[in-house]
Design a protein around this motif. Structure first.
Motif, PDB file in Angstrom:
ATOM      1  N   GLN A 153       0.587  -1.099   0.019  1.00 48.76           N
ATOM      2  CA  GLN A 153       0.368  -0.191   0.084  1.00 48.76           C
ATOM      3  C   GLN A 153       0.744   1.198  -0.087  1.00 48.76           C
ATOM      4  N   ARG A 180      -1.842   8.114  -1.248  1.00 51.77           N
ATOM      5  CA  ARG A 180      -2.399   8.454  -2.658  1.00 51.77           C
ATOM      6  C   ARG A 180      -3.200   9.924  -2.366  1.00 51.77           C
ATOM      7  N   ASP A 199      -4.565  12.191   0.246  1.00 54.67           N
ATOM      8  CA  ASP A 199      -5.531  11.862   1.661  1.00 54.67           C
ATOM      9  C   ASP A 199      -5.791  10.892   1.732  1.00 54.67           C
ATOM     10  N   LEU A 200      -5.853   9.921   0.820  1.00 59.53           N
ATOM     11  CA  LEU A 200      -6.046   8.292   1.001  1.00 59.53           C
ATOM     12  C   LEU A 200      -5.173   7.859   0.466  1.00 59.53           C
ATOM     13  N   HIS A 201      -5.347   6.181   0.450  1.00 60.32           N
ATOM     14  CA  HIS A 201      -3.793   4.891   0.927  1.00 60.32           C
ATOM     15  C   HIS A 201      -4.971   4.324  -0.873  1.00 60.32           C
ATOM     16  N   ALA A 202      -3.651   3.453  -1.072  1.00 60.32           N
ATOM     17  CA  ALA A 202      -3.985   2.424  -1.990  1.00 60.32           C
ATOM     18  C   ALA A 202      -3.337   1.091  -1.747  1.00 60.32           C
ATOM     19  N   SER A 236      -7.480  -1.289  -4.184  1.00 64.74           N
ATOM     20  CA  SER A 236      -8.502  -0.464  -3.895  1.00 64.74           C
ATOM     21  C   SER A 236      -7.381   0.947  -3.574  1.00 64.74           C
ATOM     22  N   HIS A 237      -8.158   1.764  -4.646  1.00 67.01           N
ATOM     23  CA  HIS A 237      -7.002   3.559  -5.183  1.00 67.01           C
ATOM     24  C   HIS A 237      -7.719   4.235  -4.006  1.00 67.01           C
ATOM     25  N   TYR A 238      -8.439   3.589  -2.922  1.00 64.84           N
ATOM     26  CA  TYR A 238      -9.501   4.781  -2.133  1.00 64.84           C
ATOM     27  C   TYR A 238      -9.914   4.151  -1.304  1.00 64.84           C
ATOM     28  N   PRO A 245     -10.043   5.179   3.054  1.00 64.77           N
ATOM     29  CA  PRO A 245      -9.822   6.339   3.728  1.00 64.77           C
ATOM     30  C   PRO A 245      -8.486   6.488   4.957  1.00 64.77           C
ATOM     31  N   ASP A 294     -12.171  -3.991  -4.538  1.00 69.91           N
ATOM     32  CA  ASP A 294     -12.488  -4.244  -5.626  1.00 69.91           C
ATOM     33  C   ASP A 294     -12.132  -5.264  -6.231  1.00 69.91           C
TER      34      ASP A 294
END
Length: 137
Positions: free
Chosen positions: A25, A28, A30-33, A61-63, A65, A82
């Motif tokens: 991981q 990304r 403010d988010l995390h992938a 997952s690309h998004y 929190p 996903d």
């Protein structure tokens, strides 16, 4: 993914070998992938014939929190992953025919799992945690 206690073939569920979950991981914005994979087994039906399948499940997952706890397989699987690609099937058994690996040793490994699965339908092998789905409620 969603962990379900009852098996329904229409929910496209997977039983996952928790010891094989791997992934990376990174931030990304403010988010995390997250991108990973796991070994899995599943059932599918085609033309009225139930098939037991074995292969690899892509987890990504690309998004997210928050970052995932990569040491906790249930935390990884419980994330909003996903699953649009489903499982990559390496072997399949329908009770009469095997499709998959051509190497005899790999074929034997697959059939050692797939034959009892089909006989004990809809059970998951003891070595796998079932049933997980990407489909919403």
């Amino acid at each position: 993914m969603i962990h379900e206690t009852r098996f329904l073939i229409s929910r496209k569920q997977f039983a996952i070998d928790l010891t094989t979950i791997t992934g990376k991981q990174h931030p990304r914005g403010d988010l995390h992938a997250y991108s990973g994979r796991a070994n899995a087994v599943w059932y599918r039906r085609k033309d009225g014939v139930t098939r037991a399948c074995i292969g690899t499940l892509m987890l990504f997952s690309h998004y997210l929190p928050e970052p995932l706890d990569l040491e906790d397989p249930h935390a990884v699987l419980s994330a909003d992953l996903d699953g649009r690609y489903g499982g990559d099937c390496d072997g399949r058994w329908d009770g009469e025919r095997y499709w998959g690996a051509q190497e005899p040793a790999v074929m034997e490994q697959h059939l050692a799992i797939l034959r009892p699965m089909l006989t004990d339908y809809p059970s998951a092998p003891a070595s796998h945690d079932g049933w997980w789905t990407f489909q919403g409620a």
